[in-house]
Enzyme design. Structure first.
Site, short mmCIF file in Angstrom:
data_model
loop_
_atom_site.label_atom_id
_atom_site.label_comp_id
_atom_site.label_asym_id
_atom_site.label_seq_id
_atom_site.Cartn_x
_atom_site.Cartn_y
_atom_site.Cartn_z
N GLU A 442 0.83 -1.22 0.00
CA GLU A 442 0.00 0.00 0.00
C GLU A 442 0.86 1.27 0.00
O GLU A 442 0.56 2.23 0.69
CB GLU A 442 -0.94 0.02 1.21
CG GLU A 442 -2.08 -0.97 1.14
CD GLU A 442 -3.21 -0.52 0.22
OE1 GLU A 442 -3.21 0.63 -0.23
OE2 GLU A 442 -4.08 -1.36 -0.05
C1 LIG Z 1 2.50 -9.80 0.83
C2 LIG Z 1 2.23 -8.76 -0.21
C3 LIG Z 1 0.93 -8.50 -0.57
C4 LIG Z 1 0.65 -7.59 -1.59
N1 LIG Z 1 -0.64 -7.42 -2.04
C5 LIG Z 1 -0.86 -6.71 -3.17
C6 LIG Z 1 -2.15 -6.68 -3.78
O1 LIG Z 1 -3.10 -7.28 -3.28
N2 LIG Z 1 -2.31 -5.98 -4.94
C7 LIG Z 1 -1.30 -5.32 -5.53
O2 LIG Z 1 -1.51 -4.73 -6.57
N3 LIG Z 1 -0.05 -5.32 -4.98
C8 LIG Z 1 0.19 -6.01 -3.83
N4 LIG Z 1 1.45 -6.04 -3.27
C9 LIG Z 1 2.52 -5.33 -3.94
C10 LIG Z 1 3.03 -4.12 -3.13
O3 LIG Z 1 2.12 -3.09 -3.19
C11 LIG Z 1 4.41 -3.77 -3.72
O4 LIG Z 1 5.31 -4.79 -3.31
C12 LIG Z 1 4.90 -2.42 -3.24
O5 LIG Z 1 4.11 -1.39 -3.79
C13 LIG Z 1 6.36 -2.17 -3.60
O6 LIG Z 1 6.61 -2.47 -4.94
P1 LIG Z 1 7.84 -3.42 -5.32
O7 LIG Z 1 7.72 -4.65 -4.53
O8 LIG Z 1 7.87 -3.55 -6.80
O9 LIG Z 1 9.11 -2.65 -4.80
P2 LIG Z 1 9.86 -1.45 -5.54
O10 LIG Z 1 8.87 -0.47 -6.05
O11 LIG Z 1 10.84 -2.03 -6.51
O12 LIG Z 1 10.65 -0.79 -4.34
C14 LIG Z 1 11.86 -1.31 -3.80
C15 LIG Z 1 12.45 -0.29 -2.83
O13 LIG Z 1 12.79 0.90 -3.54
C16 LIG Z 1 12.14 2.02 -2.97
N5 LIG Z 1 11.74 2.94 -4.03
C17 LIG Z 1 11.09 2.64 -5.18
N6 LIG Z 1 10.87 3.75 -5.89
C18 LIG Z 1 11.37 4.77 -5.19
C19 LIG Z 1 11.45 6.17 -5.40
N7 LIG Z 1 10.93 6.75 -6.49
N8 LIG Z 1 12.06 6.92 -4.47
C20 LIG Z 1 12.55 6.36 -3.35
N9 LIG Z 1 12.52 5.05 -3.10
C21 LIG Z 1 11.94 4.26 -4.01
C22 LIG Z 1 10.95 1.47 -2.24
O14 LIG Z 1 10.54 2.34 -1.18
C23 LIG Z 1 11.47 0.15 -1.74
O15 LIG Z 1 12.16 0.31 -0.53
C24 LIG Z 1 1.72 -6.90 -2.21
C25 LIG Z 1 3.03 -7.13 -1.78
C26 LIG Z 1 3.30 -8.06 -0.82
C27 LIG Z 1 4.72 -8.32 -0.42
#
Ligand SMILES: Cc1cc2nc3c(=O)[nH]c(=O)nc-3n(C[C@H](O)[C@H](O)[C@H](O)COP(=O)(O)OP(=O)(O)OC[C@H]3O[C@@H](n4cnc5c(N)ncnc54)[C@H](O)[C@@H]3O)c2cc1C
Length: 599
Positions: A442
């Site tokens: 989220e």
């Molecule tokens: C158990 C679980 C349940 C989930 N449920 C859902 C769901 O029901 N529906 C859904 O759509 N998604 C879901 N998600 C996905 C979740 O919303 C994403 O994992 C989350 O938004 C982060 O995206 P990412 O994993 O691609 O990490 P990334 O976006 O790759 O981020 C990796 C790191 O980089 C940092 N970062 C990225 N961009 C920036 C920036 N511009 N500036 C500074 N820092 C940055 C982030 O803060 C993080 O620390 C779920 C995830 C998990 C683990």
């Protein structure tokens, strides 16, 4: 069951002594409710959470769902618990009586739902995703879509998901690539892959309604070209009966550190070219629709984090009262019995810290839920608008602060258990693992910080921040009249001054060099979060002072506990913000200056 879910006395204190929830019953929308009906809802929720949700919390963790290539299997207790939840009408709790709902204020639904989250977050996730999904269709769907999907979602015949994330697009939703080609009959053919979709497949309901973000070819690039689609697992005929299987394939389950009872799925849409979806609202407005509903969803995430913290706090409190170990620093006599560890100051420090984090997190989430009610049924337009403005500002805090500090509470709960806390024989390690998700989904902690400092704190000339300061200054004025709280009131006033000074220093840099101004945004999120929590504590302290005047015995202990936790927060936590603000105002560029190749 492993320990209490929460302190019911605290829940009623928050609802009726701090938030005056009973006053809502004088509004036409809630006129059929009373304090008694509110309490009855809590009683039902508490009993069901204890009897149906809590007992399989550990079992669901140990036996996570599995996929044999065709079907998803999980322990039967999950379905039984969810049937009870749906049969009791909880999914539609906030909806109109005419829709079969209970027409409850959001603050009451959040209070009731907190009990299920505390009992078993993994099982509770299915209905809470369904509620969020139904809210989107209720708000933005066509009448035909409501007829087809909404009633089935609100009764729990269908469950729902939110399918945003893709392997290459998590935080950055502007990079999603799932496509939606228009068909001659007005439907769309979707094609693409989603990852991490919670509750994306299971056999708990007749159907699963995915809300999917996708791009209509030819639309604008970036976030302005994202549309929202209803994509059911089984197509739904106009009369509501189920049709053929849609082309949505589970390509695999994800195996997680915690939250194991909830299926986490990788989904392929349209692998065989037959994934049919329906556009929700207008094309290209999908992200706006999704975010419109995010305030409530994020309060829900914060509440989940609080409840895991709360469970850990109560478990470690019980343990600390019973575990004999060591003697007072002044007693070197091994013949004397050992003391229960709650007698040691350092253990009390860890208990006070947990109490200060979880009870304030709880109060904040309920306060935000109450703001949602104000936006819907406030006295006039101005009151509703103010509530909306404050809610927008506080939502990143309601999501992020409990995710950070109630997770810290879980760590302290393990610490209080010593070596036993690190074993799977005690529940506190699971609470920690479950809670570790909350700073990630989220909107990660870092993304919430960028949203707060880069947008919400400065929008409309800082209007939301000014409104928050005005609200806090009212509390300060009231607390300033009470000699027991006047010191805290002055300290909160200083913290507000620090925020104003930091925003004044950063505003021009945000305009000219946003990379530098936003580099330490997390510090701002945390400094503002601590200030909001200090305010929330002062509000609780004022209510506790009022309560103390008429309290007897155990109730007096409860109120004294509130005052002690407030004092702890002001002594141990709030002073930290000064250093964070200094770092922010100095435009410290240590992180930016560190070249990736120098790590
Ligand atoms: C158990 C679980 C349940 C989930 N449920 C859902 C769901 O029901 N529906 C859904 O759509 N998604 C879901 N998600 C996905 C979740 O919303 C994403 O994992 C989350 O938004 C982060 O995206 P990412 O994993 O691609 O990490 P990334 O976006 O790759 O981020 C990796 C790191 O980089 C940092 N970062 C990225 N961009 C920036 C920036 N511009 N500036 C500074 N820092 C940055 C982030 O803060 C993080 O620390 C779920 C995830 C998990 C683990």
């Amino acid at each position: 069951m492993a320990g209490k879910i929460l302190n019911r006395r605290d829940l009623e204190f928050q609802l009726f002594e701090v938030l005056d929830t009973e006053a809502l019953t004088s509004r036409p929308r809630y006129a059929e409710h009373s304090k008694e009906t509110f309490l009855a809802v809590l009683d039902t929720a508490e009993a069901m959470a204890e009897e149906k949700f809590a007992p399989h919390n550990r079992k669901a963790d140990e036996h996570e769902p599995s996929f044999d290539g065709t079907r998803v299997s999980m322990i039967p207790e999950v379905k039984e618990a969810l049937k009870a939840f749906c049969d009791a009408g909880f999914i539609a709790a906030a909806h109109d009586f005419e829709r079969g709902g209970m027409q409850l204020p959001v603050v009451m639904t959040q209070a009731a739902f907190s009990l299920f989250k505390g009992a078993n977050v993994g099982t509770a996730a299915y209905p809470f995703l369904t509620i969020a999904n139904a809210n989107v269709i209720h708000r933005f769907g066509s009448e035909a879509q409501k007829a087809k999907y909404l009633d089935a979602l609100l009764t729990g015949r269908f469950f729902g998901t939110m399918a945003l994330t893709e392997p290459q697009a998590g935080s950055s939703l502007s990079d999603i690539t799932t496509s939606a080609e228009p068909n001659p009959d007005g439907s769309y053919s979707l094609r693409g892959n989603k990852i991490f979709i919670s509750a994306g497949d299971h056999e708990l309901s007749e159907n699963i309604v995915h809300l999917v973000l996708a791009r209509i070819p030819g639309g604008p690039a970036g976030v302005k070209g994202i549309s929202l689609f209803i994509v059911p697992k089984f197509r739904v005929n106009d009369d509501g009966s189920l049709g053929a299987r849609n082309d949505v394939t589970l390509t695999g389950l994800i195996h997680k550190m915690g939250y194991r009872g909830t299926t986490s799925t990788m989904l392929a849409f349209g692998e065989q070219g037959g994934c049919i979806g329906e556009l929700v609202g207008e094309a290209h407005k999908g992200l706006a629709y999704m975010f419109h509903m995010m305030n409530e969803a994020r309060i829900g995430v914060g509440m989940g984090a609080v409840m895991l913290g709360y469970r850990g706090y109560l478990a470690s409190l019980e343990y600390a009262r019973e575990r004999p170990q060591g003697r007072a620093p002044t007693n070197k006599n091994p013949a004397d019995p050992q003391l229960p560890i709650i007698e040691h100051a350092d253990v009390r420090r860890m208990l006070l810290a947990q109490k200060a984090y979880v009870e304030a997190g709880y109060a904040l989430c309920l306060f935000c839920a109450r703001l949602v009610d104000e936006t819907r049924s406030g006295a006039d337009d101005a009151a509703r608008q103010d509530a909306g403005l404050l809610l927008d500002l506080l939502t990143p805090i309601a999501k992020s602060w409990p995710s950070q500090w109630c997770l810290e509470a879980n760590s302290l709960a393990i610490q209080i258990h010593g070596g036993y806390g690190y074993t799977r024989e005690y529940p506190v390690e699971q609470f920690y693992r479950d809670n570790r998700l909350n700073p990630i989904h989220e909107g990660t902690h870092g993304i919430q910080a960028l949203d707060l400092l880069g947008r919400k704190a400065i929008m409309d000339g800082g209007a939301a921040m000014k409104l928050f300061a005005r609200e806090a200054r009212q509390t300060i004025a009231e607390a300033g009249k009470d000699p027991a709280l006047a010191g805290h009131a002055a300290e909160l006033g200083d913290a507000l001054g620090e925020i104003a000074a930091t925003l004044q220093a950063l505003a021009p840099v945000l305009a000219t060099n946003p990379t530098l101004a936003l580099a330490n945004a997390v510090l701002f999120l945390e400094a503002f979060g601590h200030t909001v929590i200090a305010w929330i504590w002062l509000r609780q302290a004022l209510a506790a002072q009022r309560g103390l005047q008429r309290a007897i015995a155990a109730d007096a202990d409860f109120y004294r506990g509130k005052l002690a936790a407030c004092r702890w927060f002001y002594r141990w936590e709030l002073p930290k913000v000064r250093q964070w603000h200094e770092l922010l105002r100095s435009l410290d560029d240590t992180t930016l200056a560190m070249a990736p190749e120098s790590f």
